[in-house]
Design an enzyme around this catalytic site. Structure first.
Site, PDB file in Angstrom:
ATOM      1  N   CYS A 149       0.640  -0.968  -0.002  1.00  0.00           N
ATOM      2  CA  CYS A 149       0.206  -0.191  -0.308  1.00  0.00           C
ATOM      3  C   CYS A 149       1.060   1.609  -0.195  1.00  0.00           C
ATOM      4  O   CYS A 149       1.818   1.217   0.720  1.00  0.00           O
ATOM      5  CB  CYS A 149      -0.484   0.260   1.466  1.00  0.00           C
ATOM      6  SG  CYS A 149      -2.655  -1.061   1.520  1.00  0.00           S
ATOM      7  N   CYS A 150       0.763   1.886  -1.155  1.00  0.00           N
ATOM      8  CA  CYS A 150       1.293   3.528  -0.923  1.00  0.00           C
ATOM      9  C   CYS A 150      -0.030   4.789  -0.954  1.00  0.00           C
ATOM     10  O   CYS A 150      -1.310   4.372  -0.846  1.00  0.00           O
ATOM     11  CB  CYS A 150       2.258   3.920  -1.681  1.00  0.00           C
ATOM     12  SG  CYS A 150       1.979   4.093  -4.159  1.00  0.00           S
ATOM     13  N   ALA A 151       0.726   5.691  -1.169  1.00  0.00           N
ATOM     14  CA  ALA A 151      -1.158   7.182  -1.420  1.00  0.00           C
ATOM     15  C   ALA A 151      -1.547   6.455  -2.552  1.00  0.00           C
ATOM     16  O   ALA A 151      -3.100   7.234  -2.427  1.00  0.00           O
ATOM     17  CB  ALA A 151      -0.192   8.258  -1.220  1.00  0.00           C
ATOM     18  N   GLY A 158      -0.691   4.209  -5.270  1.00  0.00           N
ATOM     19  CA  GLY A 158       0.093   2.815  -5.900  1.00  0.00           C
ATOM     20  C   GLY A 158       1.207   3.062  -6.675  1.00  0.00           C
ATOM     21  O   GLY A 158       1.222   1.509  -7.449  1.00  0.00           O
ATOM     22  N   GLN A 160       5.636   6.415   3.360  1.00  0.00           N
ATOM     23  CA  GLN A 160       4.501   7.709   3.961  1.00  0.00           C
ATOM     24  C   GLN A 160       3.349   7.337   4.612  1.00  0.00           C
ATOM     25  O   GLN A 160       2.872   8.234   4.103  1.00  0.00           O
ATOM     26  CB  GLN A 160       4.230   8.429   1.983  1.00  0.00           C
ATOM     27  CG  GLN A 160       4.013   7.264   1.564  1.00  0.00           C
ATOM     28  CD  GLN A 160       4.736   6.517   0.109  1.00  0.00           C
ATOM     29  OE1 GLN A 160       5.622   5.965   1.345  1.00  0.00           O
ATOM     30  NE2 GLN A 160       4.399   5.687  -0.659  1.00  0.00           N
TER      31      GLN A 160
END
Length: 102
Positions: A7-9, A11, A57
């Site tokens: 998962c990231c802000a 993708g 992040q």
């Protein structure tokens, strides 16, 4: 097979890391399913993965996601910032192995 969600802000950066992890897993003969998604879509993911790895992040979400997913049997961790920035698929797979107790 180990089912992993990165998962990231948005993708995007996790998609690059995902490719590196897939290449490293093939060399190690690890049986993995890896998907990169934005954190905002995590609640829609069915079935639940075995492991959720957060981009640095999103490390501020770690405690909340652990309290939501770990009671359901999903392990949650934040990816080391250096490993993430270097797109070090091998280092992240080492972390996955430790999480699975291998």
């Amino acid at each position: 097979m180990i089912d992993i969600v990165l998962c990231c802000a948005a993708g995007l950066s996790t998609s690059m890391l995902m490719s590196e992890m897939i290449d490293a897993a093939k060399k190690r003969k690890m049986d993995l399913k890896i998907e990169a998604i934005p954190e905002s879509n995590l609640h829609k993911r069915e079935p639940l993965p075995d492991i959720i790895l957060l981009g640095p992040q999103l490390s501020y979400c770690l405690d909340d996601l652990k309290s939501t997913y770990e009671p359901k049997g999903v392990r949650v961790a934040a990816i080391n910032m250096m490993d993430y920035g270097m797109l070090d698929g091998n280092a992240v797979l080492d972390m996955v192995s430790k999480m699975k107790g291998e």
